[in-house]
Design an enzyme around this catalytic site. Structure first.
Site, PDB file in Angstrom:
ATOM      1  N   HIS A   8      38.636   6.888 -23.490  1.00 47.05           N
ATOM      2  CA  HIS A   8      39.187   8.082 -23.372  1.00 47.05           C
ATOM      3  C   HIS A   8      39.936   7.922 -21.682  1.00 47.05           C
ATOM      4  O   HIS A   8      40.312   9.285 -20.765  1.00 47.05           O
ATOM      5  CB  HIS A   8      37.846   9.007 -23.224  1.00 47.05           C
ATOM      6  CG  HIS A   8      37.624   9.152 -21.873  1.00 47.05           C
ATOM      7  ND1 HIS A   8      36.112   7.090 -22.644  1.00 47.05           N
ATOM      8  CD2 HIS A   8      37.427   9.795 -20.774  1.00 47.05           C
ATOM      9  CE1 HIS A   8      35.208   7.780 -21.441  1.00 47.05           C
ATOM     10  NE2 HIS A   8      35.750   8.549 -20.188  1.00 47.05           N
ATOM     11  N   CYS A   9      39.733   6.839 -21.592  1.00 47.99           N
ATOM     12  CA  CYS A   9      40.511   6.670 -19.421  1.00 47.99           C
ATOM     13  C   CYS A   9      41.191   5.995 -19.365  1.00 47.99           C
ATOM     14  O   CYS A   9      42.488   5.647 -19.653  1.00 47.99           O
ATOM     15  CB  CYS A   9      39.167   6.410 -19.002  1.00 47.99           C
ATOM     16  SG  CYS A   9      38.319   7.875 -18.763  1.00 47.99           S
ATOM     17  N   ILE A  10      41.092   3.897 -20.152  1.00 46.73           N
ATOM     18  CA  ILE A  10      41.996   3.407 -19.307  1.00 46.73           C
ATOM     19  C   ILE A  10      42.796   3.365 -20.049  1.00 46.73           C
ATOM     20  O   ILE A  10      44.178   2.656 -19.599  1.00 46.73           O
ATOM     21  CB  ILE A  10      41.463   1.714 -19.667  1.00 46.73           C
ATOM     22  CG1 ILE A  10      39.751   2.066 -18.993  1.00 46.73           C
ATOM     23  CG2 ILE A  10      41.763   0.903 -18.957  1.00 46.73           C
ATOM     24  CD1 ILE A  10      39.158   2.266 -17.386  1.00 46.73           C
ATOM     25  N   ASP A  64      45.434   6.893 -18.984  1.00 42.11           N
ATOM     26  CA  ASP A  64      45.042   7.261 -17.263  1.00 42.11           C
ATOM     27  C   ASP A  64      46.330   7.007 -16.680  1.00 42.11           C
ATOM     28  O   ASP A  64      46.442   7.049 -15.561  1.00 42.11           O
ATOM     29  CB  ASP A  64      43.273   7.030 -16.429  1.00 42.11           C
ATOM     30  CG  ASP A  64      43.021   8.366 -17.301  1.00 42.11           C
ATOM     31  OD1 ASP A  64      43.005   9.324 -17.858  1.00 42.11           O
ATOM     32  OD2 ASP A  64      41.820   7.805 -17.196  1.00 42.11           O
TER      33      ASP A  64
END
Length: 448
Positions: free
Chosen positions: A277-279, A282
């Site tokens: 959900h991030c790398i 973002d």
């Protein structure tokens, strides 16, 4: 004494006494561990989620997040420390409201703040004066004051006077048993000093180390910097992999040897692409925001291009290996894909490159089955809807031997890698898991 000072003083006293009621909106991988930590610290926590099945399960003591075992959750529920609901009207009962909602990308890779906007509107409508409102979702610098503040103030909640606004980026690492919510240092910042002090006091109640910074924009930039650092370095490892493969050099051996240097180097490892959900998401939040200031983030965008291209590279390696080993085309082959989650030892498939591999292999005509001990069935996803409902097959000697190739995409500890090494005719390993475990493949082993 001004009303704002009275509210701040009252809230500070309630936080210090652990008598404040805490509302956590979004009970996923971020929100549920946070809620559990706050409840263990003595706060009464109300968890909010728009999916009614989640409150039903949680109130029965059944957790769906591995970081919060069902036994622990059941104790909190039985003690009356935690209760979950879909009734947003109960936000008025909360002294502290923490937003842990998704911040995905649109189809054009622009920030999708619809969840943040909708949730802030709900807080503004259902909440009350004197609350501390904290956003934990990863986003671009300026979101808290440019997006959330106007929504709150449009409802008559003047920030710094009627309500207190803060930002504290989540730093969860699913599957990491060493670093938990209460032990990971917490970045905090407020819209103004009073909000900053309230947020700091709140998180100090259950997090070992709290790191205040000067502004919410700084805190928002900290989170993006952390994830961009990983994305860029993983992209470098992935690019080196493709170059060294062409030279006949083992990239894994190179990285392990380089990692013996005690300074100036930090190992990052290649893989089939980026997930979670991030790398993968973002960095594009910064890219989008930078354009507003007339800046191009060429380095960040290039890293994204390298990482997005990795599934294609893996399939090309698989296709070549099938031709060289079996004289079979990809479209006429049976593939056993091992690992659907984006990283080892978690059930999370968000943005997983395994789904991209799966879908592309099927599109090429291959017969594909998958095994993942943490993902018994493919959940519905926005990008890979055609795969929803497919179920994991048992990892047996017969299933492994019957496949033209075993494609290792995720290196779960629960997988029987010795069985794979012993029975596979061809293994394409994107994680170097067999060699890391000292296993010798009876068939052909190709690193990809």
């Amino acid at each position: 004494m001004e009303a704002s000072s009275q509210w701040a003083e009252t809230l500070a006293e309630r936080i210090a006494a652990r008598s404040a009621t805490v509302g956590v909106i979004g009970l996923g991988y971020v929100g549920l561990p946070l809620a559990a930590c706050a409840a263990r610290a003595g706060f009464y926590v109300i968890g909010f989620d728009i999916d009614p099945s989640k409150p039903d399960a949680l109130n029965a003591g059944r957790s769906y997040v591995e970081a919060v075992p069902s036994s622990e959750l059941a104790e909190l529920v039985a003690a009356g420390s935690f209760r979950a609901t879909s009734d947003m009207g109960r936000l008025a009962d909360c002294d502290v409201v923490v937003l842990c909602v998704p911040t995905p990308l649109t189809a054009t890779r622009d920030p999708d703040l619809s969840y943040v906007v909708a949730t802030t509107e709900t807080v503004a409508r259902e909440g009350r004066r004197g609350q501390l409102v904290v956003l934990e979702s990863t986003t671009y610098p300026g979101t808290s004051d440019e997006v959330m503040r106007p929504i709150l103030e449009a409802r008559g909640l003047l920030v710094g006077t009627d309500t207190f606004l803060a930002y504290s980026p989540e730093r969860e690492d699913p599957g990491n048993a060493r670093h938990r919510t209460n032990s990971i240092p917490k970045i905090v910042a407020g819209e103004e000093p009073v909000a900053g002090r309230l947020a700091e006091a709140f998180y100090r109640a259950f997090v070992e180390t709290v790191v205040p910074v000067s502004s919410m924009r700084t805190a928002e930039a900290v989170k993006l910097t952390e994830n961009i650092f990983r994305a860029v370095n993983i992209a470098l490892a992935n690019e080196l992999k493709t170059v060294f493969d062409a030279m006949g050099i083992d990239v894994w051996e190179v990285i392990d040897a380089a990692a013996t240097k005690p300074f100036g180097y930090m190992p990052f490892y290649p893989g089939p692409g980026l997930g979670g959900h991030c790398i993968p998401i973002d960095p594009f939040y910064l890219t989008w925001k930078a354009r507003e200031y007339g800046h191009a983030t060429r380095f960040v965008e290039l890293a994204g291009e390298v990482n997005v291209a990795m599934p294609g590279y893996v399939i090309a390696r698989l296709e070549l290996a099938l031709d060289e080993t079996h004289r079979r085309s990809l479209g006429a082959s049976t593939i056993l894909l091992v690992g659907l989650a984006y990283k080892k030892n978690v059930p999370d498939v968000r943005e997983s490159p395994s789904l991209t591999l799966f879908e592309r292999l099927v599109a090429r005509g291959a017969e594909v089955a998958y095994h993942d001990p943490h993902v018994p069935a493919v959940p519905p996803t926005r990008k890979h809807g055609t795969l929803a409902g497919r179920t994991s097959v048992p990892l047996t000697a017969e299933a492994v031997a019957a496949a033209d190739a075993v494609l290792i995409a995720t290196d779960h500890d629960a997988c029987d890698w010795a069985l794979v090494a012993e029975n596979a005719r061809l293994v394409v390993d994107t994680r170097n898991v067999l060699r890391r475990r000292g296993l010798t493949a009876r068939g052909r082993l190709v690193l990809a």
